[in-house]
Design a protein around this motif. Structure first.
Motif, PDB file in Angstrom:
ATOM      1  N   GLY A 121       0.828  -1.203   0.000  1.00 55.07           N
ATOM      2  CA  GLY A 121       0.000   0.000   0.000  1.00 55.07           C
ATOM      3  C   GLY A 121       0.864   1.255   0.000  1.00 55.07           C
ATOM      4  O   GLY A 121       0.618   2.192  -0.762  1.00 55.07           O
ATOM      5  N   THR A 125       1.159   4.103  -2.882  1.00 52.99           N
ATOM      6  CA  THR A 125       0.904   5.518  -2.617  1.00 52.99           C
ATOM      7  C   THR A 125       2.056   6.382  -3.118  1.00 52.99           C
ATOM      8  O   THR A 125       1.842   7.411  -3.771  1.00 52.99           O
ATOM      9  N   TYR A 128       2.079   6.544  -6.863  1.00 58.27           N
ATOM     10  CA  TYR A 128       0.965   7.367  -7.343  1.00 58.27           C
ATOM     11  C   TYR A 128       1.274   8.849  -7.185  1.00 58.27           C
ATOM     12  O   TYR A 128       1.108   9.640  -8.119  1.00 58.27           O
ATOM     13  N   LEU A 129       1.785   9.220  -5.984  1.00 60.24           N
ATOM     14  CA  LEU A 129       2.076  10.635  -5.732  1.00 60.24           C
ATOM     15  C   LEU A 129       3.175  11.148  -6.651  1.00 60.24           C
ATOM     16  O   LEU A 129       3.115  12.259  -7.157  1.00 60.24           O
TER      17      LEU A 129
END
Lengths: 162, 176
Positions: A121, A125, A128-129
């Motif tokens: 996870g 994240t 993605y950021l």
């Protein structure tokens, strides 16, 4: 007023009884040495009752749980360590009897699984950021307007009369 | 490659679903025994019937044996009983009974009424012998090989199906 006080006293008396779980240990099972008894309670809380399954033998009223509690106490009295007593029971009933499963190869997924998922996870994240930033989304480090762009923008705004 | 990211949650869900599908179909009452593959535990109990004598490991040494824990107060034991009678009649296997936490007179009455399939019967009145075997309910049955090693455990009554597909072939193999 008297009634109120009475109610308060009754409530105070009841409250601890509601918070502490009911123990199944019978008075005749209790060891005379309080330190040994405490250890017996510790061990009993780690052992699953095989009849009722989601209770420890310390909590269960089942016959088998009682027999096991007595055996736990006998072995502690004989001078065995908590680990030896737990080993005696797991030798016969398997790891399943331990409410806290041991950390070993077959239980690796059980223990490490949540952390592995968390790591995935976190990785997701971060990726993605990063992508969002690279695409120039909301982040603050977009290139400032050039002199040309500013003049055009000013002209456009004036034309609309803002 | 980017598309794959979108399929990933679906794949994870499929794996989790499969896991639960298998998990929830298993009977939580059946606890795998660590005793399988180990020598049958040392135990010794008084005999139930007049001529039984003490029942211990030596009682069945050298013979492939079905050790059956039962009790007269146990309802599933009644379900299993006709099958044990049949095994006794056909001499399919040496059967040792252990009467678990029972009054001897109740057990004897039970056997008189329903028939007695056992070669020998021990009376485990305080349930200590059963704990040595890892018994957590009756009936439970163990197949012990000629060397005294536990090879199989049946929790709950032996059904026709379990006997035919699992136990009988194993006993045949062990008897060779």
């Amino acid at each position: 007023m008297k009634r109120l006080i009475l109610a308060a006293v009754l409530a105070a008396g009841l409250a601890p009884g509601m918070v502490t779980p009911a123990f199944a240990v019978n008075p005749d099972e209790v060891l005379p040495d309080p330190r040994q008894e405490e250890r017996a309670r510790e061990v009993s809380k780690e052992l699953r009752c095989l009849v009722c399954q989601n209770q420890s033998i310390d909590d269960s009223n089942a016959d088998l749980a009682r027999d096991l509690r007595v055996i736990v106490r006998e072995r502690i009295k004989k001078g065995e360590s908590n680990e030896q007593v737990l080993q005696y029971v797991t030798d016969r009933y398997g790891d399943y009897v331990l409410l806290k499963p041991p950390f070993k190869a077959t239980t690796l997924l059980l223990w490490a699984g949540p952390f592995v998922i968390l790591a995935f996870g976190a990785l997701g994240t971060v990726v993605y950021l990063r992508n969002r930033r690279a695409a120039g989304g909301v982040s603050g480090d977009t290139a400032p307007l050039t002199e040309d762009e500013r003049r055009r923008l000013d002209a456009l705004l004036r034309k609309d009369g803002i | 490659m980017r598309r794959l990211i979108y399929i990933l949650p679906l794949l994870v869900l499929a794996v989790v679903a499969a896991f639960f599908f298998v998990g929830f179909n298993r009977d939580p009452k059946l606890v795998p025994s660590p005793m399988i593959g180990k020598p049958s535990p040392a135990f010794s109990v008084a005999g139930l019937r007049g001529n039984d004598g003490t029942v211990a490991n030596a009682t069945y040494a050298g013979k492939v044996t079905l050790v059956n824990f039962f009790a007269s107060w146990c309802v599933p034991c009644r379900v299993e009983h006709p099958l044990l009678m049949e095994l006794s009649r056909t001499k399919a296997v040496n059967i040792v009974g252990v009467d678990y936490k029972d009054k001897p007179e109740d057990a004897l009455t039970w056997l008189r009424q329903l028939g007695d399939p056992y070669g020998v019967i021990g009376a485990d009145r305080d349930g200590r012998a059963a704990i040595e075997w890892g018994v957590y309910g009756v009936p439970e049955s163990y197949i012990v090989d000629k060397a005294g090693v536990i090879r199989y455990k049946q929790v709950g009554p032996i059904t026709e199906d379990v006997w035919r597909t699992e136990m009988a072939p194993l006993i045949k193999e062990l008897s060779r």
